[in-house]
Design an enzyme around this catalytic site. Structure first.
Site, PDB file in Angstrom:
ATOM      1  N   HIS A   1      56.036  87.236  53.303  1.00  0.00           N
ATOM      2  CA  HIS A   1      54.608  87.141  53.632  1.00  0.00           C
ATOM      3  C   HIS A   1      54.251  87.587  55.049  1.00  0.00           C
ATOM      4  CE1 HIS A   1      52.764  85.172  50.123  1.00  0.00           C
ATOM      5  NE2 HIS A   1      53.945  84.639  49.944  1.00  0.00           N
TER       6      HIS A   1
ATOM      7  N   LYS B   1      39.025  82.861  59.151  1.00  0.00           N
ATOM      8  CA  LYS B   1      40.466  82.907  58.899  1.00  0.00           C
ATOM      9  C   LYS B   1      41.125  82.099  60.012  1.00  0.00           C
ATOM     10  CE  LYS B   1      40.073  87.389  59.048  1.00  0.00           C
ATOM     11  NZ  LYS B   1      40.846  88.031  57.982  1.00  0.00           N
ATOM     12  N   ARG B   2      42.438  81.859  59.918  1.00  0.00           N
ATOM     13  CA  ARG B   2      43.105  81.148  60.999  1.00  0.00           C
ATOM     14  C   ARG B   2      42.905  81.891  62.323  1.00  0.00           C
ATOM     15  NH1 ARG B   2      46.438  76.556  59.752  1.00  0.00           N
ATOM     16  NH2 ARG B   2      46.984  76.609  61.940  1.00  0.00           N
TER      17      ARG B   2
ATOM     18  N   LYS C   1      44.906  88.491  64.577  1.00  0.00           N
ATOM     19  CA  LYS C   1      43.705  88.665  63.756  1.00  0.00           C
ATOM     20  C   LYS C   1      42.510  89.119  64.613  1.00  0.00           C
ATOM     21  CE  LYS C   1      45.244  85.251  60.321  1.00  0.00           C
ATOM     22  NZ  LYS C   1      45.275  85.990  59.038  1.00  0.00           N
TER      23      LYS C   1
ATOM     24  N   THR D   1      43.617  87.914  51.897  1.00  0.00           N
ATOM     25  CA  THR D   1      42.959  87.696  50.602  1.00  0.00           C
ATOM     26  C   THR D   1      41.479  87.383  50.834  1.00  0.00           C
ATOM     27  OG1 THR D   1      43.824  85.434  50.675  1.00  0.00           O
ATOM     28  CG2 THR D   1      44.949  86.988  49.215  1.00  0.00           C
TER      29      THR D   1
ATOM     30  N   LYS E   1      37.886  88.409  48.719  1.00  0.00           N
ATOM     31  CA  LYS E   1      36.822  87.466  48.335  1.00  0.00           C
ATOM     32  C   LYS E   1      35.459  87.994  48.792  1.00  0.00           C
ATOM     33  CE  LYS E   1      40.236  83.878  48.700  1.00  0.00           C
ATOM     34  NZ  LYS E   1      40.962  83.007  49.627  1.00  0.00           N
TER      35      LYS E   1
END
Length: 843
Positions: free
Chosen positions: A378, A569-570, A575, A677, A681
């Site tokens: 992952h 998101k985290r 990110k 993911t 969405k």
């Protein structure tokens, strides 16, 4: 909360959520009242909203139980190959509405609850999220369970029943503060304790090498108590099981203390055993080498493998006797999927059981183990890879350490034979890493002990093959696969965006719910004015509803006509929430510089949790909230720009914000996000994506056409080239005046007047230690955001692009992903045949 539907509107609701006759509604009311009667304690004759929620949950659960029993009977009699999905995280969110959707009960329940003078949505809000995961990895596991049940696979999710899930996030004076998530405080109506299947798990102890084989003795025993949660497929009467283990001390735990008179102390020590399932480690993409975490990993694996073997032995010809003693057929009946390296101990544990307990020959046991296990990788971030100290294994799991050493020796002998004299290759490929502290590389263990290794998006699987596991790929290329992630359309379209689901169903029917590729049919309506208007109207309604929610939660007035620009998101440097933050500051400076100019109004929403020990992530949250504080209170800005930090982002909040978003931010540095993911969405819910060519964004752009996303910035090869050249942040700072202004403002305390030095660590990191190269993509990002503004000013053209994105999102269903796992890794075929419902005969 949406205005209650009139009786007329209520009757007109489309069937996607399941029509039920009035008899069902009457039955539902009766069942609800019966459960409410038993829920209420004798001395309390006034029901609370929570009593109503529990009565409804039990009413809905009644519809699950018969199907659940029948499904398990069906598997027992047919004895199919069973799939075991092992994960330390299952981020399930809420269960009530999902169960109603999958059983087709939502309209009947809505009507029954309405007739009782209650509001279904208000009752749904009472349910606690089951937050037994950190982010993508745990939510993926939840989507996969939904798809496995919908595809009729005999599948089981196995994990830990954490007493405390992911912490609740409070923002106090702009800083993240963690609170324990006591999600079981009021009980959990969806689980069933199964004490009859309680199992012992061993730790510590020592080894005895005897003529009969190795014995692991003098161990400390902890009991694993299973709790089962039903997992319903969509309208196919299949109900699979998620089994979560809870740690219990045996009655004689530490009672040798009692013999010395300290009985109280001995009983209190039971907590030591039970701490194993107390709390989820709140790290995402970061390895924390704590002994308790290793105990959790072995605890779930040891209990699960005993359960798997018990089921394997007793599953034949409908006979309850343990009849299977030969393990030859084990891989034909059992598939174990390792969700990341957390359940990697399945490999040495299965070897231990086969060799030490079942007396299978070592080589045969190794062949069985490899054919049974498969591993999903992952992440490629080095700080996320699990590398356990050998010394910890020696103490906690001495037999497993021996087995790992033996497996590694076999593996290295093979490599040495194929590449004679290549010592460096042996070092790179060893499961044991030498050094000051010898460590076990769990990813290497997974690769050598599995018959299939997959990444979770095409670009990620390429990186896995060409870089992370390059040597292993050269050795066994046939092992490596790609399985692009997906999301369940039930929760992420039908449940969270019923308005959009209805508009789609009106045009193309309901087949898309179980075959998302049917959304392609929407391409013929891309120029249909009615459809364009309907899609835009649904989005506007979702925005109004979310704006009302925000006003209730945060007491902040949102302009619902503004662009809802969302990054949830985290919080993690890779990110790049900081890039988003710099854009907000740049927009602010432009508005200040030219207040009379017309600007496209934006509401920038950023949400996500930071791991409690991750200093920089917590600083990023503080910066976002501080920037918001200044912008939102500047009269020059008005409602042209708002920056909002969405507190305590979780599954149930995602279900509200995603349908309301116009723009989805997927802006990680190319080559760092394995898949994502959330990006999927947003796409299926009608938001346009601004993103880098990273993770599944690449395949999203391929499906919808790159011109229908806002793609910017460096590609993987550009990042690599910049690494070779040497990334110098100062170059960009000197060259780009708007960037320099933003950084100077952060640095000088413009956004933190009470503590001017507050953000010195953030500025220092960005200028001198930024692994994720925020400045290198700043210019391209700002320019791309200008294109977003341009398109947003043309609502018709924007909505046409939205429709194209929705139409091209079919690939990103977890049903497609699981079908690929089933056929290409597990060797089973999905089934479209529904099991007969409980009220009909079985054959």
């Amino acid at each position: 909360m949406a205005a209650p539907l009139s009786d007329g509107d209520r009757r007109k609701q489309i069937s996607v959520r399941g029509i039920a006759g009035l008899g069902d509604v009457a039955e539902g009311r009766k069942s609800f009242n019966r459960h409410l009667h038993f829920t209420l304690v004798k001395d309390r004759n006034v029901a609370t909203p929570r009593d109503y929620y529990f009565a409804l949950a039990h009413t809905v659960r009644d519809h699950l139980v018969g199907r659940w029993i029948r499904t398990q009977q069906h598997y027992y009699e047919r004895d199919p190959k069973r799939i075991y999905y092992l994960s330390l995280e299952f981020y399930m969110g809420r269960t009530l509405q999902n169960t109603m959707v999958n059983l087709g009960l939502q309209n009947a329940c809505d009507e029954a609850i309405y007739q009782l003078g209650l509001d279904l949505e208000e009752l749904e809000e009472i349910e606690e999220d089951a937050g037994l995961g950190n982010g993508g990895l745990g939510r993926l596991a939840a989507c996969f369970l939904d798809s496995m049940a919908t595809l009729g696979l005999a599948a089981y999710g196995y994990g830990i029943r954490y007493e405390f899930g992911i912490f609740n996030q409070k923002i106090v004076d702009g800083w993240q503060v963690e609170e324990a998530d006591d999600w079981l405080r009021y009980g959990n109506p969806w689980e069933k304790a199964r004490p009859e299947y309680m199992l012992p798990v061993h730790f510590y102890g020592r080894l005895e090498h005897t003529p009969e084989g190795v014995k692991w003795v003098d161990t400390q025993v902890v009991l694993a108590m299973p709790y089962d949660t039903p997992v319903p497929g969509y309208k196919n009467n299949t109900v699979n099981t998620m089994r979560l283990w809870s740690a219990k001390a045996p009655n004689d735990f530490n009672l040798q203390e009692f013999n010395m008179g300290d009985y109280i102390e001995a009983v209190l020590d039971r907590n030591l055993a039970e701490n194993i399932s107390r709390v989820l480690y709140p790290n995402d993409n970061f390895f924390e080498g704590k002994e308790l975490r290793l105990k959790q990993e072995y605890f779930v694996v040891a209990a699960t493998l005993q359960d798997i073997i018990r089921r394997f032995k007793s599953s034949k010809f409908g006979c309850r006797d343990p009849v299977r003693t030969c393990f030859e057929t084990f891989p034909d009946k059992v598939a174990i999927q390792l969700n990341d390296t957390h359940p990697a101990l399945s490999i040495p544990e299965l070897m231990r059981i086969l060799v030490d307990v079942e007396k299978v020959d070592w080589d045969k046991a190794w062949e069985i183990t490899k054919r049974t296990c498969a591993y999903t990788n992952h992440t490629v971030l080095p700080e996320a890879l699990e590398r356990w100290p050998v010394s910890m294994f020696e103490k906690l799991l001495p037999r497993h350490l021996e087995i790992i050493y033996a497996l590694n020796q076999m593996h290295l002998d093979r490599v040495a034979a194929l590449y004679p004299g290549d010592i460096d290759r042996l070092r790179r490929m060893s499961v044991i890493e030498e050094g000051d502290c010898k460590r076990i590389n769990m990813a290497h263990l997974c690769v050598i002990g599995s018959h299939a290794v997959n990444g979770v998006a095409r670009i990620h699987s390429d990186i896995v093959r060409n870089s992370v596991f390059k040597d292993f790929y050269e050795l066994e290329p046939e092992k490596f696969q790609n399985k692009t992630n997906g999301i369940t359309p039930r929760r992420w379209l039908l449940l969270c965006n019923p308005g959009l689901a209805d508009v789609i169903a009106e045009k193309i029917g309901e087949g898309f719910i179980t075959d998302l590729s049917q959304l392609k049919k929407l391409l013929e309506f891309i120029d249909n004015e009615t459809f364009i208007r309907d899609v835009a109207k649904v989005k506007q309604e979702n925005k109004l509803k979310f704006a009302a929610y925000l006003e209730g939660q945060y007491k902040v007035k949102i302009n619902p006509a503004s662009m809802f620009d969302v990054q949830v998101k985290r919080i993690h440097e890779y990110k790049r929430q900081l890039l988003n933050c710099l854009h907000a500051i740049t927009l602010y400076n432009r508005i200040r510089c030219n207040p009379s100019k017309s600007f496209v109004p934006r509401t920038i929403m950023i949400g996500g949790k930071a791991a409690p020990g991750y200093h920089m992530a917590k600083m990023i949250i503080k910066l976002i909230t501080s920037v918001g504080e200044v912008i939102n209170n500047d009269p020059y800005v008005g409602d042209k720009l708002k920056v909002i930090f969405l507190e305590n982002y979780r599954v149930s909040l995602a279900e509200k914000v995603i349908p309301a978003a116009d723009l989805s931010q997927q802006i990680s540095t190319a080559g760092t996000e394995a898949s994502g993911t959330g990006n999927m969405k947003f796409m299926v819910n009608g938001a346009l994506t601004i993103g880098t060519m990273d993770g599944a964004n690449v395949e999203m752009a391929e499906e919808a056409g790159e011109e229908n996303l806002f793609i910017f910035g460096m590609r993987v090869e550009d990042v690599e080239a910049l690494d070779r050249k040497g990334y110098n942040a100062r170059e960009y700072y000197e060259r780009l005046p708007e960037l320099r202004q933003a950084i100077d403002q952060i640095s000088s305390g413009f956004f933190s007047p009470r503590d001017p030095g507050c953000f010195k660590d953030v500025v220092n990191m960005l200028m001198y230690h930024d692994r994720f190269k925020v400045f290198a993509d700043y210019e391209a990002y700002i320019k791309c955001q200008g294109q977003v503004d341009q398109l947003f000013m043309d609502p018709r053209e924007w909505t046409r692009k939205v429709i194209r994105n929705i139409a091209c999102s079919g690939k990103f269903s977890s049903d497609r992903t699981i079908t690929e796992y089933a056929r290409e890794i597990w060797g089973v075929e999905p089934s479209a045949t529904a099991i007969p419902p409980p009220n009909l005969p079985r054959n």
